[in-house]
Design an enzyme around this catalytic site. Structure first.
Site, PDB file in Angstrom:
ATOM      1  N   HIS A  33      39.754  37.619  44.056  1.00 24.47           N
ATOM      2  CA  HIS A  33      41.194  37.477  44.217  1.00 24.47           C
ATOM      3  C   HIS A  33      41.598  36.007  44.218  1.00 24.47           C
ATOM      4  O   HIS A  33      42.630  35.629  43.655  1.00 24.47           O
ATOM      5  CB  HIS A  33      41.639  38.134  45.531  1.00 24.47           C
ATOM      6  CG  HIS A  33      41.655  39.623  45.476  1.00 24.47           C
ATOM      7  ND1 HIS A  33      41.108  40.407  46.464  1.00 24.47           N
ATOM      8  CD2 HIS A  33      42.141  40.486  44.556  1.00 24.47           C
ATOM      9  CE1 HIS A  33      41.269  41.675  46.150  1.00 24.47           C
ATOM     10  NE2 HIS A  33      41.893  41.749  45.000  1.00 24.47           N
ATOM     11  N   GLU A  79      40.593  52.728  26.629  1.00 26.97           N
ATOM     12  CA  GLU A  79      39.762  51.917  27.535  1.00 26.97           C
ATOM     13  C   GLU A  79      38.436  52.598  27.878  1.00 26.97           C
ATOM     14  O   GLU A  79      37.730  52.150  28.783  1.00 26.97           O
ATOM     15  CB  GLU A  79      40.549  51.594  28.811  1.00 26.97           C
ATOM     16  CG  GLU A  79      41.239  52.782  29.436  1.00 26.97           C
ATOM     17  CD  GLU A  79      42.286  52.390  30.478  1.00 26.97           C
ATOM     18  OE1 GLU A  79      42.158  51.306  31.071  1.00 26.97           O
ATOM     19  OE2 GLU A  79      43.213  53.183  30.695  1.00 26.97           O
ATOM     20  N   ASP A 104      38.590  47.307  31.035  1.00 22.38           N
ATOM     21  CA  ASP A 104      37.819  48.512  31.319  1.00 22.38           C
ATOM     22  C   ASP A 104      36.943  48.910  30.139  1.00 22.38           C
ATOM     23  O   ASP A 104      35.834  49.418  30.326  1.00 22.38           O
ATOM     24  CB  ASP A 104      38.747  49.673  31.696  1.00 22.38           C
ATOM     25  CG  ASP A 104      39.019  49.724  33.195  1.00 22.38           C
ATOM     26  OD1 ASP A 104      38.213  49.164  33.955  1.00 22.38           O
ATOM     27  OD2 ASP A 104      40.032  50.315  33.600  1.00 22.38           O
ATOM     28  N   CYS A 160      46.077  44.889  25.335  1.00 19.12           N
ATOM     29  CA  CYS A 160      46.751  44.430  26.554  1.00 19.12           C
ATOM     30  C   CYS A 160      45.772  43.919  27.607  1.00 19.12           C
ATOM     31  O   CYS A 160      46.179  43.513  28.684  1.00 19.12           O
ATOM     32  CB  CYS A 160      47.634  45.530  27.154  1.00 19.12           C
ATOM     33  SG  CYS A 160      46.721  46.957  27.771  1.00 19.12           S
TER      34      CYS A 160
END
Length: 577
Positions: free
Chosen positions: A228, A467, A491, A538
């Site tokens: 993060h 994905e 993914d 994307c």
């Protein structure tokens, strides 16, 4: 001059003085209490204060780094209200008649160890989160009100250590954003003296609270490129390097952080300093030149047009899209409307959000991905069971087709909002034609309901995320059922290579350039066009300008990237023949 090699997080260069982030530590002492219920009331009040602090941090993150990156603080709030976590604290206070500070520290320590020992990388990462929330609660209970910290140079004394409570083994390090205006030892950081910040590691709450104008770069010993904190550093446009064995004697010395190569140079000689200063100036000039691309088409020299859209997570992110001249929105991650809420967002709440985005984009395409909850995106009120392999578990379209009332509410809101702009709907995590047919059937039923109620809507384009390898291999059949594909390379890479992309131990072999991934992308583009669907990307790979020419050669129609990458990708496209 000394040179060290780490792992880059954000491509940018910084030159400045080194300062170490020194965490303030609080020793948690065990005290006997007489009235357990009074102590619980004291804890509940502290929890309320801590939750309010997290609300403030979330709002700050929302403004500075967008909803996608701010979501970690919504997760922190959920963890601080978790029943198991709270029950452990309450039981210790009642059964052992001990003070709340000690109960929180012990619970945080126990939970962190439990998470760290799990096999799943996502759950391992939660160890840092539970320490973060526990340290915040201890800080409030100890009377500091907020978690305090300082930026300190080497003159302040020895490196910060840990204090262990005798007989307990509990160590509590109170983490926080540095109070940059404060004075520590003989060092004061004046407003005109931004620094290269070095630390063993940084928590998300520390990173987002720092004054960006005071930080030239981050350098840490620990951390993952997918953490993060790394994501926040990229969103804040601050160069960062991890994996450097930092030394406290560097404090106060001049350093160079090369975010392009992951190199950190301490005490650079004159020639190196001149060379890197020139490189940094060139970088800054390039950023200014990129701004000249605003308003220009994303088109190759031969006249091939590529649609260049943006990925967003909230209504507030639209401002960044417009600022960077995005031609549309290729991915609106609608799940963040759910992650930011304590309960299922209503149809009206969702409608207002989608409508505002559609109106603000003024007729430009807005592709909304339907709810993609599950795996690493959890909301307590969904009551999802713990899974051994959540990335491949009960998530995304699987939840929507199973719990159709949730799905229908979102589809109603999306269709209603379509009357105010150019909205498209995209279904995630598709692995079969049957899932597409079922999703379209439900959508048609919702349209019929709206017609009966005289509620206006537009016919919208329907697309799916590609994905999974399954979707790749049946992409020609899938293309016949939809208007477009959007390839989710994050993914797709994870599932194709069988590598958990959140596991830092696997960073060295997580390769989105792997031939199997690129061949999959080519197959999807060719099959999509053969079946009558346009095809975009994307995932993060869409912003990788080293592959822009490859994607254009493959026949890609659209690229959707983070707003800050729009102009660099446009430049890359316009240079192609």
């Amino acid at each position: 001059m000394e040179q060290y090699q780490g792992k880059t997080i954000f491509n940018k260069i910084a030159i400045g003085k080194v300062f170490f982030y020194q965490k303030k530590e609080t020793q948690v002492k065990r005290r006997h209490i007489e009235d357990a219920e009074a102590e619980i009331v004291r804890f509940d009040a502290a929890q309320k204060t801590a939750l309010a602090q997290l609300d403030q941090i979330y709002e700050k993150a929302l403004q500075e780094v967008g909803a996608d990156n701010a979501a970690v603080f919504a997760v922190h709030k959920m963890m601080m209200e978790d029943e198991d976590y709270l029950d452990s604290i309450y039981n210790m206070i009642r059964r052992e008649l001990i003070n709340a500070e000690y109960a929180v520290a012990a619970t945080g320590d126990n939970f962190a160890k439990m998470f760290a020992q799990m096999d799943d990388a996502y759950m391992q990462a939660r160890a840092a989160d539970v320490r973060d929330i526990s340290e915040r609660l201890v800080a409030v209970l100890s009377g500091s009100g907020t978690i305090a910290g300082t930026l300190a140079g080497s003159q302040t004394g020895s490196a910060a250590g840990t204090e262990t409570v005798a007989g307990t083994g509990i160590v509590t390090e109170i983490n926080a954003a540095p109070d940059i205006g404060s004075r520590t030892g003989t060092d004061t950081l004046a407003p005109d003296e931004p620094v290269i910040l070095m630390a063993d590691d940084l928590a998300p709450s520390e990173t987002v609270q720092m004054d960006k104008s005071r930080i030239l770069a981050f350098v840490t010993r620990r951390g993952s490129s997918n953490s993060h904190t790394a994501i926040l550093a990229r969103s804040m446009n601050i160069p960062a390097v991890i994996g450097i064995d930092i030394r406290e004697e560097w404090a106060g010395k001049t350093a160079i952080v090369d975010g392009y190569t992951g190199t950190v140079i301490i005490d650079p000689d004159a020639a190196t300093l001149e060379q890197m200063s020139a490189k940094m100036s060139d970088d800054e000039r390039r950023q200014q030149l990129l701004k000249e691309l605003r308003g220009k088409e994303t088109i190759t020299r031969s006249g091939r047009k590529i649609h260049l859209y943006a990925n967003i997570g909230s209504v507030s992110d639209v401002a960044q899209v417009l600022e960077n001249d995005g031609e549309g929105i290729g991915l609106f991650r609608s799940e963040f409307l759910y992650l930011e809420s304590d309960t299922f967002p209503t149809e009206e709440e969702q409608f207002k959000a989608y409508k505002m985005v559609a109106q603000n984009m003024a007729g430009k395409k807005v592709i909304v991905r339907t709810l993609d909850i599950g795996a690493d995106k959890q909301a307590d009120y969904f009551h999802l069971e713990k899974e051994d392999n959540p990335a491949m578990g009960y998530r995304a379209i699987r939840i929507c087709l199973d719990q159709q009332e949730i799905f229908r509410t979102q589809l109603r809101a999306l269709l209603r909002a379509s009357a105010f702009g150019n909205i498209s709907i995209m279904f995630p995590m598709i692995i079969s034609v049957q899932e597409v047919l079922e999703s379209k059937r439900i959508l048609e039923e919702v349209k019929a309901e709206l017609r009966e109620q005289d509620i206006p809507y537009k016919d919208v384009e329907i697309g799916i995320m590609i994905e999974t390898p399954a979707a790749v291999w049946i992409s020609e059949e899938l293309a016949k059922e939809v208007d477009f594909f959007s390839i989710g390379t994050n993914d797709l890479t994870q599932y194709t290579l069988a590598i958990d992309r959140q596991n830092p131990k696997l960073d060295s072999i997580y390769d989105p350039h792997h031939p199997a991934v690129l061949r999959s992308i080519r197959m999807v583009i060719e099959n999509g066009h053969r079946g009558g669907a346009w095809v975009g990307i994307c995932g993060e790979l869409g912003a990788d300008t080293s592959l822009t020419e490859t994607f254009v050669e493959m026949g890609i129609d659209e690229l959707s990237v983070s707003p800050s990458f729009i102009l660099p990708v446009r430049e890359a496209v316009r240079k192609l023949s």
